[in-house]
Design a protein around this motif. Sequence first.
Motif, short mmCIF file in Angstrom:
data_model
loop_
_atom_site.label_atom_id
_atom_site.label_comp_id
_atom_site.label_asym_id
_atom_site.label_seq_id
_atom_site.Cartn_x
_atom_site.Cartn_y
_atom_site.Cartn_z
N TRP A 221 -7.56 -2.68 0.22
CA TRP A 221 -6.16 -2.80 0.63
C TRP A 221 -5.91 -4.13 1.33
N PRO B 283 -0.11 7.00 0.42
CA PRO B 283 -1.55 7.29 0.40
C PRO B 283 -1.99 8.18 1.55
N TYR C 19 5.15 1.88 -1.37
CA TYR C 19 5.36 3.11 -0.59
C TYR C 19 4.22 3.23 0.42
N PRO C 20 4.31 2.53 1.54
CA PRO C 20 3.19 2.43 2.50
C PRO C 20 2.67 3.77 3.02
N GLU C 21 3.51 4.79 3.09
CA GLU C 21 3.09 6.05 3.68
C GLU C 21 2.47 7.03 2.67
N SER D 104 -4.72 2.71 -5.42
CA SER D 104 -3.70 3.03 -4.42
C SER D 104 -3.07 1.81 -3.77
N ARG E 155 4.12 9.66 -5.98
CA ARG E 155 4.74 8.40 -6.39
C ARG E 155 5.86 8.65 -7.40
N LYS F 148 0.62 1.69 -2.33
CA LYS F 148 0.80 1.46 -0.90
C LYS F 148 1.72 0.27 -0.63
#
Length: 246
Positions: free
Chosen positions: A53, A117, A113-115, A106, A240, A110
């Motif tokens: 990440w 995972p 849509y950061p939240e 992921s 997602r 992430k």
Amino acid sequence: MQKLSNYKTSNPAFSNYFWKNNPNTSKTMSVRGIIIKSIVCIFIIALITGFIWKLYDNGTNVRWFTLGGMLAAIIISIVISVRQHWSHVLVPLYAIAKGCFLGGFSAFIKAKYPELPFQAIGVTIITFFTILVLYQTQIIVLTKKLRSVIITAALSIFIVYFISFILSLFGIRSFLWGTSWLAIVFNIIAATVAAFTLLLDFNYIEKHKNKADKYKEWIATWGLLVSLVWLYTEILRLMRKFAIKF
């Protein structure tokens, strides 16, 4: 009600091939040992995922981590199946490979849509313990018919994914990666099957605890990782799709 103690699971790590021999040492497989090894491997996966990440956030192309991790996990799984006594080395390597796969897979989600995972991790944990409680309390009783349905469904899903992967090599995009209701329903079915695979795995671990050789704790850990990673992947993909659609 009849409990399935003599039936095999759909997870290859829990087939009779791995458990047919009697213990060769005084030490045998324990649930505590499996839990400790599973925690260590999950920590490895989380560490590698977090590292990838960070690479993605710094602008590194992590696509090859996804493909490389997936292929490495398949190869390592094949080696484990023929060299079980190497499992204490191979299973941590499998965890590293899965960390690369999940990190690359992921990272793209992430970024937008950061939240998601972290929410998917939470749902996976809740699902894991829910299935465990259902198994321990026998609210869901494993019947031969249920076992057959799970195995057939898991195999069918694998075939669909494999065909989809082959088609993607020729530039043909499968409906699986879209956000249509058909794709969402398929995703829900896949996640459900992954969850019920855990149910079968719990049964097989219970059958062989305190009987199988100690080193087979690593084999049991590998089997749980296979199911958990599959479950997490399906949940994250499903979340997602909902995020895009709604």
